[in-house]
Design an enzyme around this catalytic site. Structure first.
Site, PDB file in Angstrom:
ATOM      1  CB  SER A   1      -0.945   0.004   1.204  1.00 34.00           C
ATOM      2  OG  SER A   1      -1.830  -1.095   1.157  1.00 34.00           O
TER       3      SER A   1
ATOM      4  CG  HIS B   1      -2.477   3.738   3.103  1.00 30.31           C
ATOM      5  ND1 HIS B   1      -3.831   3.551   2.919  1.00 30.31           N
ATOM      6  CD2 HIS B   1      -1.930   2.503   3.103  1.00 30.31           C
ATOM      7  CE1 HIS B   1      -4.092   2.259   2.797  1.00 30.31           C
ATOM      8  NE2 HIS B   1      -2.949   1.601   2.921  1.00 30.31           N
TER       9      HIS B   1
END
Length: 298
Positions: free
Chosen positions: A202, A249
């Site tokens: 991610s 993220h």
């Protein structure tokens, strides 16, 4: 009335942008400097003056043009490759291979996690990075536990990675992907709870989101689609019900924006210095975050 290739008709013909001659769904304001066909970022080849289309660079497909340059370059100055998605395919393959092994042998994931053991639970943390296993910052980028997790990441990698690989070139694209992933791992290591296991690509994927936004702004494309997609992903990121490591993220996103800006805005005369200097600065930040957290744990 038939629509000519490379054009789009609507109610306001004066304001409509032409579309790429190879990708009819992509509007563009850039044309090949040799044949004047409209070209999108994926089809642009940097030449001594402006950009040229792949056919003119190769010498033609019936156009009669000679090769544009001995070493055709992408928008960011990378070498033009015959398969502009090769690295993206390899990265998808590596992630899928690691996922399949993890499904057959779940304990395999324990050797790849950034923090702790899988599945996350109250336990005495196993922090290999603090014990000198820095490679976990890297291996955790390729480990996924849930099918929905790898499905989302691989679809995003395919959609975002291909155009970026074509626009940046393989070396710059790989640097963007790996350093963004490392930045996400480092920020997770720095501020996540010591029993919060972290795994997945991610961080690298959000790095691609950031770089895509920078590239679209550089090409003066409509930013609303990528902004909307990013906002939706951030909503999921901070939803406590999904148990997502938001640190990865955000770390990857910031790194992707910084590296992407350095890649597409570097002046031609100092292009390599600016581009790889930017990568070096982000890597230095990764090292600093890792050292700071390690000093707190040891």
């Amino acid at each position: 009335m038939d629509q000519a290739p490379g054009s789009r008709q609507d109610g306001d013909a004066h304001s409509a942008l032409p579309v790429c001659y190879r990708h009819a769904d992509r509007e563009t304001g850039v044309r090949c400097t040799r044949c004047e066909r409209p070209i999108c970022p994926e089809c642009m080849v940097s030449a001594s003056v402006g950009f040229q289309c792949p056919e003119c660079v190769r010498g033609g497909s019936g156009t009669g043009h000679a090769p544009a340059a001995n070493q055709p370059r992408t928008l960011a100055g990378g070498a033009v490759a015959a398969d502009p998605r090769l690295l993206t395919k390899i990265l998808v393959g590596i992630n899928l291979a690691v996922f399949l092994v993890g499904q057959i042998r779940p304990s395999f994931l324990d050797n790849l996690l950034l923090i702790g053991q899988w599945p996350p639970a109250p336990f005495t943390p196993v922090d290999g990075v603090a014990e000198g296993q820095w490679y976990l910052l890297f291996t955790s980028m390729f480990a996924h536990e849930a099918i929905w997790h790898i499905a989302f990441n691989m679809m995003s990698l395919w959609w975002l990675g291909g155009p970026l690989e074509a626009a940046l070139g393989r070396v710059r694209y790989l640097a963007l992907y790996l350093i963004s992933g490392l930045a996400g791992s480092a920020l997770t290591y720095l501020i996540a709870a010591p029993n919060q296991a972290s795994l997945g690509a991610s961080g690298a994927i959000f790095g691609l989101f950031g770089a895509t936004a920078v590239l679209m702004r550089r090409m003066r494309y409509d930013m609303r689609p990528i902004i909307a997609l990013l906002v939706i992903n951030l909503i999921f990121t901070f939803n406590p019900g999904f148990n997502i490591a938001w640190q990865a993220h955000i770390g990857g996103l910031v790194a992707g924006v910084v590296i992407g800006y350095g890649m597409v805005h570097a002046p031609r005369e100092r292009r390599a210095l600016v581009q790889f200097g930017t990568c070096a600065l982000v890597l230095a930040a990764v090292v600093v975050m890792t050292l700071v957290r390690t000093s707190q744990l040891t």
